[in-house]
Design a protein around this motif. Sequence first.
Motif, PDB file in Angstrom:
ATOM      1  N   VAL A 417      12.132  -6.364  -7.893  1.00 20.92           N
ATOM      2  CA  VAL A 417      11.192  -6.704  -8.962  1.00 20.92           C
ATOM      3  C   VAL A 417      11.707  -6.107 -10.276  1.00 20.92           C
ATOM      4  CG1 VAL A 417       9.717  -4.660  -8.556  1.00 20.92           C
ATOM      5  CG2 VAL A 417       8.715  -6.713  -9.559  1.00 20.92           C
ATOM      6  N   ASN A 418      11.565  -6.866 -11.341  1.00 23.02           N
ATOM      7  CA  ASN A 418      11.843  -6.308 -12.671  1.00 23.02           C
ATOM      8  C   ASN A 418      10.539  -5.751 -13.234  1.00 23.02           C
ATOM      9  OD1 ASN A 418      14.087  -8.888 -12.977  1.00 23.02           O
ATOM     10  ND2 ASN A 418      14.706  -6.817 -13.545  1.00 23.02           N
ATOM     11  N   TRP A 430       3.503  -1.519  -6.119  1.00 17.29           N
ATOM     12  CA  TRP A 430       4.232  -2.204  -5.042  1.00 17.29           C
ATOM     13  C   TRP A 430       5.730  -1.879  -5.056  1.00 17.29           C
ATOM     14  CZ3 TRP A 430       2.230  -7.929  -4.239  1.00 17.29           C
ATOM     15  CH2 TRP A 430       0.926  -7.861  -3.731  1.00 17.29           C
ATOM     16  N   ALA A 431       6.188  -1.270  -6.145  1.00 17.98           N
ATOM     17  CA  ALA A 431       7.609  -0.887  -6.191  1.00 17.98           C
ATOM     18  C   ALA A 431       7.763   0.496  -5.561  1.00 17.98           C
ATOM     19  CB  ALA A 431       8.092  -0.862  -7.624  1.00 17.98           C
ATOM     20  N   VAL A 447      12.928  -1.753  -6.388  1.00 17.98           N
ATOM     21  CA  VAL A 447      12.839  -2.367  -5.059  1.00 17.98           C
ATOM     22  C   VAL A 447      11.375  -2.408  -4.636  1.00 17.98           C
ATOM     23  CG1 VAL A 447      13.578  -2.203  -2.656  1.00 17.98           C
ATOM     24  CG2 VAL A 447      15.114  -1.463  -4.488  1.00 17.98           C
ATOM     25  N   LEU A 448      10.950  -3.535  -4.112  1.00 18.86           N
ATOM     26  CA  LEU A 448       9.573  -3.653  -3.629  1.00 18.86           C
ATOM     27  C   LEU A 448       9.421  -2.911  -2.307  1.00 18.86           C
ATOM     28  CD1 LEU A 448       8.872  -7.408  -4.420  1.00 18.86           C
ATOM     29  CD2 LEU A 448       7.759  -5.432  -5.486  1.00 18.86           C
ATOM     30  N   ASP A 449       8.215  -2.417  -2.090  1.00 18.39           N
ATOM     31  CA  ASP A 449       7.956  -1.632  -0.888  1.00 18.39           C
ATOM     32  C   ASP A 449       7.694  -2.564   0.296  1.00 18.39           C
ATOM     33  OD1 ASP A 449       7.146   0.036   1.046  1.00 18.39           O
ATOM     34  OD2 ASP A 449       5.536   0.997  -0.104  1.00 18.39           O
ATOM     35  N   PHE A 450       8.769  -2.975   0.929  1.00 22.31           N
ATOM     36  CA  PHE A 450       8.640  -3.899   2.067  1.00 22.31           C
ATOM     37  C   PHE A 450       8.142  -3.205   3.330  1.00 22.31           C
ATOM     38  CE2 PHE A 450      10.605  -8.342   1.763  1.00 22.31           C
ATOM     39  CZ  PHE A 450      10.125  -8.517   0.480  1.00 22.31           C
ATOM     40  N   ASP A 485      14.143   6.500  -4.689  1.00 23.07           N
ATOM     41  CA  ASP A 485      12.695   6.715  -4.821  1.00 23.07           C
ATOM     42  C   ASP A 485      11.936   6.162  -3.621  1.00 23.07           C
ATOM     43  OD1 ASP A 485      12.679   7.611  -7.816  1.00 23.07           O
ATOM     44  OD2 ASP A 485      13.931   5.804  -7.714  1.00 23.07           O
ATOM     45  N   VAL A 486      12.471   6.446  -2.428  1.00 21.47           N
ATOM     46  CA  VAL A 486      11.857   5.889  -1.221  1.00 21.47           C
ATOM     47  C   VAL A 486      10.566   6.654  -0.923  1.00 21.47           C
ATOM     48  CG1 VAL A 486      12.198   5.369   1.203  1.00 21.47           C
ATOM     49  CG2 VAL A 486      14.094   5.142  -0.391  1.00 21.47           C
ATOM     50  N   PHE A 487       9.510   6.201  -1.562  1.00 22.23           N
ATOM     51  CA  PHE A 487       8.170   6.767  -1.340  1.00 22.23           C
ATOM     52  C   PHE A 487       7.216   5.591  -1.277  1.00 22.23           C
ATOM     53  CE2 PHE A 487       3.995   8.184  -2.517  1.00 22.23           C
ATOM     54  CZ  PHE A 487       3.865   9.413  -1.882  1.00 22.23           C
ATOM     55  N   SER A 488       6.389   5.590  -0.252  1.00 21.64           N
ATOM     56  CA  SER A 488       5.494   4.444  -0.067  1.00 21.64           C
ATOM     57  C   SER A 488       4.038   4.868  -0.138  1.00 21.64           C
ATOM     58  CB  SER A 488       5.773   3.809   1.291  1.00 21.64           C
ATOM     59  OG  SER A 488       4.819   2.814   1.545  1.00 21.64           O
TER      60      SER A 488
END
Length: 726
Positions: A417-418, A430-431, A447-450, A485-488
Amino acid sequence: MAIIFDDKTNTFTLHTERTTYQMQTDPYGFLLHLYYGRRTDGVMDYLLTFADRGFSGNPYDTGNDRAYSMDALPQEYPCRGSGDFRNPAIEVVNEDGSYGCDLRYQSHIIRDGKYGLEGLPAVYAQKEEAQTLEILLEDPVSGLQVCLLYGVLPELDVITRSVRVRNAGTQKVRLLKVQSACLDFLTGKYDCISFYGRHAMERQYQRVPLLHGDFRIGSRRGTSSHQYNPMMILTEPDTTEDFGTCYALSFVYSGGFQCDAGMDQYNQTRVLMGLSQEQFSWPLKPGEEFTAPEVILSCSRDGLGRLSQNLHSCIRRHVCRGIWKEAVRPVLLNSWEAAYFDFDGEKILCLAEEAAALGVEMLVMDDGWFGKRDDDNSGLGDWFVNEQKLGEPLGKLIEKINGLGLKFGIWFEPECVNEDSNLYREHPDWALTVPGRKPVRGRNQLVLDFSRKEVVDHIFEQLCNVLDQGNIEYIKWDMNRSLTDVFSRCGEDQGTVSHRYVLGVYDFLERLIARYPKLFIEGCSGGGGRFDAGMLYYTPQIWCSDNTDALDRIKIQYGTSFGYPVSAVGSHVSAVPNHQTGRVTPLKTREVVAMAGTFGYELDLLKLSEEEKAEVRRQIQDYKHYAPLISNGRYYRLTNPFVDEIGAWEFVSGDGREVLACAVMQEIHGNMTAGYLRLKGLTSGKKYEDLQSGKIYDGDALMEVGLPLPLETGAYQAYRYYFRQV
Ligand code: GLA
């Protein structure tokens, strides 16, 4: 029977056509690894040696036997806490903070067919093509159960491994490391072949001797990465393309991974492959289960060529799925290097008209057709058609393109996502971002939180909306940055997010192929940044590299060929000077190199001279003639382009009657010495006709000394020979 259990010796023997894998539960219940190599019968426990070795401790229940140590014995699934000080396959923290784990044999099951893994890609097979072995180990104190899964595909000399961990105890545990496969070798010296690289220069070949200490490759980027491919080969030092023993490990996974290989104090070698330990920490409550992704193992005693062919067949026939897995791909024209973001509907149509006139079969509209997207700073996340740019609804444009006799394909980058997008403005959470910190940007996107279902659902719906607007027969699924930034905000433990992200991507792809079973999906991540067996389960082809320079591609495709079939390798003819290197190579050379993959074009056909257009027409006709051989034939590497002046490879039909041999002169010198193209895989005792010159050669001579290549001037000349058995 591929899998045999001998209850007198408690030995498990896994036979493939040419190899044997053996393990044994000993009197204490430890599962020891005995052997992996050439096919053999008999029990191999005589290979084990026992001695009182200083500083190698002994399990308590071995009593006074100081010669029994997990630190020296070869194991099937070593755990931290057993007295083995080598690299463990599993590390667990118990609720009380202790690291104790002691896995002992409980039971096993042997059945026909190949196990599957829920939510994860895995090798599949018909019931009669494979067998499954499940061995259950348990820690008697915590109740942790580890189920080792083995799939045996005898015909391909392939054994797969995976692991299911279940908390059958009453207290919580936390998994800090769960590797999918471990290989212990009691003896022998090995080299390690791995494939390193960078964006636009993926899968460069490296062969190093394994010494004491750990040699590690891996990815902490959230994707399998351009930097190290999730594939490793272990070979005996004198193993070549055609002779010698070697082993492959290929990870069926598209996220962070690690692969360690090294020699221990007793000169024994251990190799481990599995999920990256970094940012991995998986809590398991009583009753919960965790499944580790699969590793494909293969062993060849006939050198690296055979090893690669085993992997090619396995991936092509037992990993790739759907109607496209073995079908010849349509020759496509992709708009990216032809126009980048600078196109409108009319330009796309003009490209399509020219493409149709030259024999191209599919037009792919790459990045730039959606949202506000005239450069790569905005628009990702807004998957609605920019009709203003196209000048008409997408459906109408597709109809016109189909009217020219061309299929139509389109580009997406669903996972990103931009910040400059409607989606981000509506759902900034959501990012993947860390609360209170500014995120790291990559290509100016996030990156979107898939790992979150609602995010996957939303993007899926948007994508389907576009796909339902017309006859879209192909999509290119791109992913253009590494995860940071891998945090959900998903509510799950943060140590699980990286893996849940990959599961989210797989879930999306599974839904997509279920809804559009005829859709042809090509994977891509800035070229080959996610080129792995996991993605190939969903996308039978992957754009090999953003580097379309024919010379660089020889090396990139050479590295790729060790683990992946030609049918998986997206490869196109592009313009010169090449956009990535500025190098000028002959059109013929670009053609020959692109035909070592799924052939297509990536340039503005309108800018070609009439002479070049005629050549393109001829190339496409040739491709259609050779395509079944290229995609179904056996692939041979004839040279190593990292050391040889000539880059050469070959395709041989299953019956050995048809041969296509290709060579490119990587260097040019004055007063050249003759290069000889030495063929492989022909039928001994047979004659072969070169269909261009009509000359007839002895097959054995072609394999023994080869064919002298022309002594011509001019850089980067390419040659192709098509032989048929007389
Ligand atoms: C990536 C891909 C390219 C192209 C661009 C579009 O870099 O690898 O082929 O699709 O994205 O932005």
